[in-house]
Design an enzyme around this catalytic site. Structure first.
Site, PDB file in Angstrom:
ATOM      1  CD  GLU A  83     -37.603  -1.341  40.785  1.00 46.40           C
ATOM      2  OE1 GLU A  83     -37.112  -0.429  40.933  1.00 46.40           O
ATOM      3  OE2 GLU A  83     -38.373  -1.781  41.837  1.00 46.40           O
ATOM      4  CG  ASP A 166     -37.139   4.716  38.686  1.00 44.56           C
ATOM      5  OD1 ASP A 166     -38.256   4.497  37.860  1.00 44.56           O
ATOM      6  OD2 ASP A 166     -36.755   3.553  39.051  1.00 44.56           O
ATOM      7  CE1 TYR A 194     -41.650   6.589  41.047  1.00 46.09           C
ATOM      8  CE2 TYR A 194     -39.574   7.964  41.506  1.00 46.09           C
ATOM      9  CZ  TYR A 194     -40.195   6.654  40.945  1.00 46.09           C
ATOM     10  OH  TYR A 194     -39.447   5.756  40.333  1.00 46.09           O
ATOM     11  CG  HIS A 227     -42.302   5.372  36.688  1.00 48.53           C
ATOM     12  ND1 HIS A 227     -42.958   4.379  36.252  1.00 48.53           N
ATOM     13  CD2 HIS A 227     -41.293   5.222  37.356  1.00 48.53           C
ATOM     14  CE1 HIS A 227     -42.218   3.281  36.734  1.00 48.53           C
ATOM     15  NE2 HIS A 227     -41.224   3.782  37.326  1.00 48.53           N
TER      16      HIS A 227
END
Ligand code: FEO
Length: 403
Positions: A83, A166, A194, A227
């Site tokens: 991504e 992620d 998330y 993140h």
């Protein structure tokens, strides 16, 4: 611009902070606290960059790498996930170190080729494969559907440092890099959001992956996701939280989400709220069009159930409520119960449609829906109260049976 930050000896955060991001990658994820795109530079006898950053931040990534080492000296770039928030800067990095080998999963190779159309020196890795940097060793663990088919974790053996991309991440922009430097409640709240909005559909795989990591006996001293904040103080906090969320563990809490046309469904919602409270559960009530759907879904993560209300229009629910139900259908929240309510005029329809969609989302319909014509009178308000109280009992029974 922030500078490179050393995580452990000779391993650096070289990511970027995106303070202004408020809406993430087009599929409806609000990011009230911005985000970061984390990339890590592992300097052994050879140098590896683990992930890159979102395309517009390529210059900042290269600047940070230059704080530590000349980018032309990078020997390997590990792409844990295709991504673009993590691979977007790959072409800019590879311009600086065209000799570097790009390591990725088999599905990652397909994605990188189809995104960038470059003939880099690719090397496909699978679970258990290792890359020696001389005095440091990276090993790889495929993690398909956490959250894309190509997703992969990278593990630095000597430091017991997991870089899971992620997974375990949060959209949380901060000048701090570590969990012991921030308000942990805020970070966990973003990790909840998330998980609920990205990883919920893959909960079964999350549990399997956690089991696999346990069986491999992988020691984890630090988790550096792609993140947000790095978990170094107590990485078990986020591992245990993932186990709990993926298992559908819940508190005595109900999400009450509704919209109203002329106020009758709102009156119902308020009486139901009283019944729920009387029944002993915490309630988070949201009028859907005035709320952020991602925040409502986050509230559901640790709730035992959800009540959804809508007036009827054209034998259907209000178009303001429909998107929330569609998202729930995609996300498949684990282990929740639900029920529907609403006011209608000369004919109903919304309650039935809501129940259908809750079922499609894997939410068990715990009691018959409540459809009241026009404005609820006193006895109907009492029915609403009882509806809430009855639902609270069911949530409490569900929560205590899990305890
Ligand atoms: Fe952070 Fe799946 O991208």
């Amino acid at each position: 611009m922030s500078r490179a930050v050393e995580l452990v000896k000779d391993v650096y955060w070289v990511g970027v902070v995106d303070w202004d991001l408020r809406y993430f990658h087009g599929y409806s994820l609000s990011t009230h606290r911005g985000t970061t795109y984390n990339a890590y530079l592992v300097c052994g006898e050879k140098t590896a960059l683990v992930d890159t950053v979102f395309t517009p931040f390529a210059g900042e990534l290269l600047q940070k790498i230059s704080d530590v080492v000349d980018p032309s000296r990078i020997d390997y770039v590990v792409s844990n996930h295709v991504e673009v928030d993590h691979s977007g800067a790959l072409p800019a990095v590879m311009e600086q170190c065209p000799q570097a080998q790009v390591l990725c999963s088999k599905r990652g190779l397909e994605g990188l080729k189809k995104n960038y159309y470059r003939d880099w020196d690719f090397r496909v890795v699978k679970t258990g494969d290792e890359l020696s940097l001389g005095n440091k060793t990276l090993s790889f663990l495929e993690a398909p559907m956490l959250h894309w088919p190509d997703s992969m974790f990278t593990y630095l053996k000597e430091e017991a440092l997991l870089m899971p991309n992620d997974a375990f991440g949060q959209h949380f922009a901060s000048s701090a890099r570590f969990d012991d430097e921030v308000d942990l409640h805020e970070v966990v709240e973003e990790a909840e959001k998330y998980y609920a909005n990205i990883l919920y559909p893959f909960s079964r795989l999350v549990l399997k992956k956690l089991e696999e990591v346990q069986k491999l006996g992988l020691e984890i001293k630090m988790i550096a996701p792609s993140h947000g904040i790095i978990w170094r103080q107590e990485p078990e906090i986020i591992i245990d939280a993932y186990r709990s969320w993926a298992s559908g563990e819940a508190r005595p809490k109900v999400v009450l989400a509704y919209d109203t046309m002329w106020g009758s469904t709102e009156q119902m919602a308020r009486s139901i709220l009283e019944g729920l409270v009387e029944g002993g559960v915490e309630v988070q009530m949201r009028r859907v069009p005035l709320s952020d759907a991602n925040d409502i879904i986050k509230e559901l993560l640790n709730a035992g159930g959800i009540l959804v209300g809508s007036s009827t229009i054209h034998r259907n629910l209000l178009p303001t409520v429909a998107p929330l139900l569609e998202e729930l259908t995609d996300l498949k929240p684990v282990g929740k119960i639900g029920a529907a309510f609403g006011s209608s005029g000369w004919n109903g329809g919304a309650v039935e449609k809501i129940e259908k969609q809750l079922s499609a989302a894997g939410i068990e319909i715990a009691q018959e829906g409540l459809d009241i014509r026009w404005v609820p009178d006193e006895s109907e308000q009492k029915r609403c109260f009882e509806f809430g109280r009855e639902f609270a009992e069911k949530v409490l029974a569900r929560v205590s049976s899990e305890a």
